[in-house]
Write a protein that holds these residues in place. Structure first.
Motif, short mmCIF file in Angstrom:
data_model
loop_
_atom_site.label_atom_id
_atom_site.label_comp_id
_atom_site.label_asym_id
_atom_site.label_seq_id
_atom_site.Cartn_x
_atom_site.Cartn_y
_atom_site.Cartn_z
N ARG A 139 0.89 -1.29 -0.37
CA ARG A 139 0.52 0.28 -0.62
C ARG A 139 0.26 1.14 0.50
O ARG A 139 1.87 1.31 0.44
N THR A 140 0.80 2.23 -0.62
CA THR A 140 1.43 2.80 -0.70
C THR A 140 0.97 3.94 0.51
O THR A 140 0.20 4.15 1.83
N THR A 141 2.50 4.46 0.76
CA THR A 141 2.18 5.13 2.28
C THR A 141 0.91 6.62 2.82
O THR A 141 1.73 7.40 1.75
N VAL A 142 0.45 6.85 3.52
CA VAL A 142 -0.63 7.71 3.62
C VAL A 142 0.10 8.12 4.52
O VAL A 142 0.53 7.84 5.83
N THR A 143 0.60 9.32 4.26
CA THR A 143 1.13 10.46 5.46
C THR A 143 0.19 11.66 6.14
O THR A 143 -0.39 12.17 5.83
N ASN A 144 1.03 12.11 7.03
CA ASN A 144 0.06 13.27 7.77
C ASN A 144 1.03 14.65 7.43
O ASN A 144 2.12 14.75 7.95
N THR A 145 0.00 15.31 6.92
CA THR A 145 1.27 16.76 6.77
C THR A 145 0.53 17.37 7.70
O THR A 145 -0.50 18.17 8.89
N PHE A 349 -4.95 24.60 28.99
CA PHE A 349 -4.41 24.27 27.76
C PHE A 349 -3.18 23.23 27.35
O PHE A 349 -2.86 22.50 28.61
N GLU A 350 -3.48 22.48 27.24
CA GLU A 350 -2.89 20.90 26.57
C GLU A 350 -1.69 21.62 25.91
O GLU A 350 -1.93 21.83 24.22
N LEU A 351 -1.10 21.07 25.93
CA LEU A 351 0.57 20.78 24.53
C LEU A 351 1.65 19.75 24.63
O LEU A 351 1.82 19.19 25.71
N ARG A 352 2.01 19.88 23.77
CA ARG A 352 3.12 18.68 23.25
C ARG A 352 3.50 19.14 22.35
O ARG A 352 3.25 19.75 21.11
N ALA A 353 4.26 18.29 21.83
CA ALA A 353 5.94 18.38 21.03
C ALA A 353 5.72 17.01 19.87
O ALA A 353 5.24 16.09 20.15
N ILE A 354 5.55 17.45 18.72
CA ILE A 354 5.39 16.66 17.90
C ILE A 354 6.32 16.71 16.35
O ILE A 354 7.06 17.95 16.32
N SER A 355 6.58 15.61 15.99
CA SER A 355 7.52 15.91 14.64
C SER A 355 6.87 16.28 13.38
O SER A 355 6.13 16.51 13.06
N ALA A 356 8.13 17.47 12.98
CA ALA A 356 7.47 18.48 12.28
C ALA A 356 7.71 17.91 10.78
O ALA A 356 7.45 17.91 9.92
N SER A 357 8.01 16.84 10.82
CA SER A 357 7.83 15.67 9.52
C SER A 357 6.25 15.13 9.38
O SER A 357 5.81 14.16 10.33
N ALA A 358 6.78 15.47 8.63
CA ALA A 358 4.86 14.30 8.10
C ALA A 358 5.44 12.60 8.15
O ALA A 358 6.38 12.51 7.92
N GLY A 359 4.43 12.13 8.69
CA GLY A 359 4.03 10.49 9.88
C GLY A 359 3.52 10.22 9.06
O GLY A 359 2.24 10.29 8.48
N THR A 395 -0.14 -1.27 9.65
CA THR A 395 0.09 -1.20 8.39
C THR A 395 2.31 -1.50 7.67
O THR A 395 2.82 -0.67 7.69
N ASP A 396 2.76 -2.37 8.75
CA ASP A 396 3.66 -2.81 8.65
C ASP A 396 4.78 -2.40 7.28
O ASP A 396 4.04 -3.73 6.75
N ASN A 397 5.64 -2.35 7.67
CA ASN A 397 6.19 -2.90 5.78
C ASN A 397 5.16 -2.32 5.42
O ASN A 397 4.89 -2.45 3.91
N ASP A 398 4.61 -1.09 4.66
CA ASP A 398 3.86 -0.62 3.62
C ASP A 398 2.96 -1.57 3.14
O ASP A 398 2.59 -1.27 2.46
N ARG A 399 2.71 -2.41 4.22
CA ARG A 399 1.23 -3.39 3.87
C ARG A 399 -0.11 -3.62 4.79
O ARG A 399 0.86 -2.47 6.28
N VAL A 400 -0.87 -3.42 4.05
CA VAL A 400 -1.51 -3.51 5.03
C VAL A 400 -2.28 -5.12 4.92
O VAL A 400 -2.67 -5.22 3.34
N LEU A 401 -3.81 -5.83 5.40
CA LEU A 401 -4.47 -6.69 4.97
C LEU A 401 -5.80 -6.29 5.00
O LEU A 401 -6.08 -5.17 5.55
#
Length: 407
Positions: A139-145, A349-359, A395-401
């Motif tokens: 499966r194509t990797t779907v990323t979070n923008t 409020f609630e704050l947290r750090a997330i990666s700037a790279s799409a995951g 979605t291990d190894n970009d595969r989905v059941l």
């Protein structure tokens, strides 16, 4: 032998050498099993011992990562193919055989769909193809923008992991923390619950304070504006909380103003002390409730006012909600001012750090899969010409059941 053994061969009692009676059907102290019976029983016990226990549904999924279940057919493949790859039929006129191959382009229909390869195969060799059943699909990797100043649907959908009200570090903006920079962690244990000096009560009078939060190198700051209440009038903010944000400036200032759609802009420098007037572009004094354009960096009077402002915001990803996580740059500096009169409950409020790279985003059960429009050797989340349905989020190894079905 133990009496719990079940028999494999029934034979009439016989007399073995030395007068010993052989009986494969009845356990007794005066008879014995035949050599064949003993051999069968030992083989049965060994087979049972070799069978791995199935623990739960996820264990079943793990066992299927390189396996499949369903109806298959063996075809000669014209090209190299990989396990989990969607394939199409092709007729080879040279030898009058129906074969399979990777899709050369996105199909205009499902008529040529042959199934999914359930083994690796090289060109010219036989390949087992699943056309009905269950198997992992490439499966194509779907990323979070990651986009500044808008809501993040992935965090909102995963509140169990990202919500940090319980067990998080609480930081109050008070006489001790003002002027400091606080590092924000990415886990539940290190996320920040950010509140005013009154904590569970009202903030104090005549406060003028600031604090900076740092999400860390390569990160963005995710904020949930869970609850807030300040002293505002129809055209004036007597007590206010405003933000400045930057990915590069560790001490954000007026040049680093954020633009959250549900917030206000001010007619003068909102980071200096004193009450401030709302700019007309962000506040309609005739109704006192709606925002005509722009957005800004100063929080509304209450969550009720934020909901009213939402009615003028077109994009759902920019509307305020109690469970909405907004993405801001790495450094976010809050400025707070209160006058000497009325005090209100302030903010939570609630704050947290997330990666700037799409995951990578987990698969969604029930999503249909079609041949990818970008890479036809893969499947993508699409109902354009579906050949299967996602049945597990892993979605291990970009595969989905997926459940494969094509008529």
């Amino acid at each position: 032998m133990p009496s719990s053994f079940s028999h494999q061969h029934e034979a009439p009692p016989a007399t073995g050498g030395g007068g010993v009676q052989i009986d494969d059907t009845t356990a007794s102290t005066t008879t014995t099993y035949s050599g064949q019976k003993i051999e069968d029983e030992l083989a049965l016990k060994l087979n049972l011992a070799d069978m791995p226990p199935v623990q739960d549904s996820d264990d079943v999924v793990r066992r299927l990562e390189d396996e499949f279940s369903g109806d298959t057919h063996d075809y000669i493949t014209t090209d190299n193919v990989s396990f989990g790859q969607p394939l199409e039929h092709v007729y080879d006129n040279a030898d009058n055989k129906l074969k399979v191959r990777p899709y050369a382009a996105t199909p205009s229909n499902n008529y040529t769909f042959a199934g999914v390869a359930v083994e690796d195969a090289t060109a010219g060799t036989a390949c087992k193809v699943l056309h009905h059943g269950i198997c992992p699909v490439r499966r194509t990797t779907v990323t979070n923008t990651i986009t500044d100043y808008v809501r993040d649907a992935t965090i909102e959908a995963d509140n169990v992991n990202y919500g940090n009200t319980n067990g998080a570090t609480t930081v109050l903006l008070d006489g001790t923390t003002t002027g400091t920079t606080v590092s924000v962690g990415s886990t539940q244990a290190t996320g920040i619950r950010f509140r005013d000096s009154g904590n569970a009560g009202n903030y104090g009078s005549s406060e003028y304070r600031n604090i900076t939060f740092d999400a860390g190198a390569g990160n963005k700051l995710a904020i949930r504006f869970t609850d807030f209440e300040f002293e505002h009038a129809s055209t004036q903010a007597y007590d206010w909380l405003t933000m400045r944000a930057s990915d590069t400036d560790s001490t954000p200032n007026n040049a680093d103003e954020t633009e959250l759609a549900f917030c206000h802009t001010m007619s003068s420098n909102a980071t200096s002390s004193g009450s401030k007037a709302f700019e007309s572009s962000s506040w309609q004094t005739s109704s006192g409730d709606s925002q005509s354009a722009g957005g800004g960096s100063t929080l509304p009077e209450t969550v009720t006012r934020a909901l009213l402002i939402n009615s003028d915001i077109a994009a759902a990803s920019e509307k305020w909600a109690a469970d909405a996580w907004f993405i801001l740059p790495r450094y976010v500096k809050f400025y707070f001012y209160s006058d000497s009169s009325t005090q209100e409950p302030g903010w939570d409020f609630e704050l947290r750090a997330i990666s700037a790279s799409a995951g990578a985003v987990d698969a969604v059960i029930g999503t249909q899969l079609s041949v990818s429009t970008v890479d036809p050797t893969l499947a993508e989340d699409s109902a354009a010409h579906p050949f299967g349905v996602v049945i597990h989020t892993e979605t291990d190894n970009d595969r989905v059941l997926a459940l494969i079905g094509h008529d």
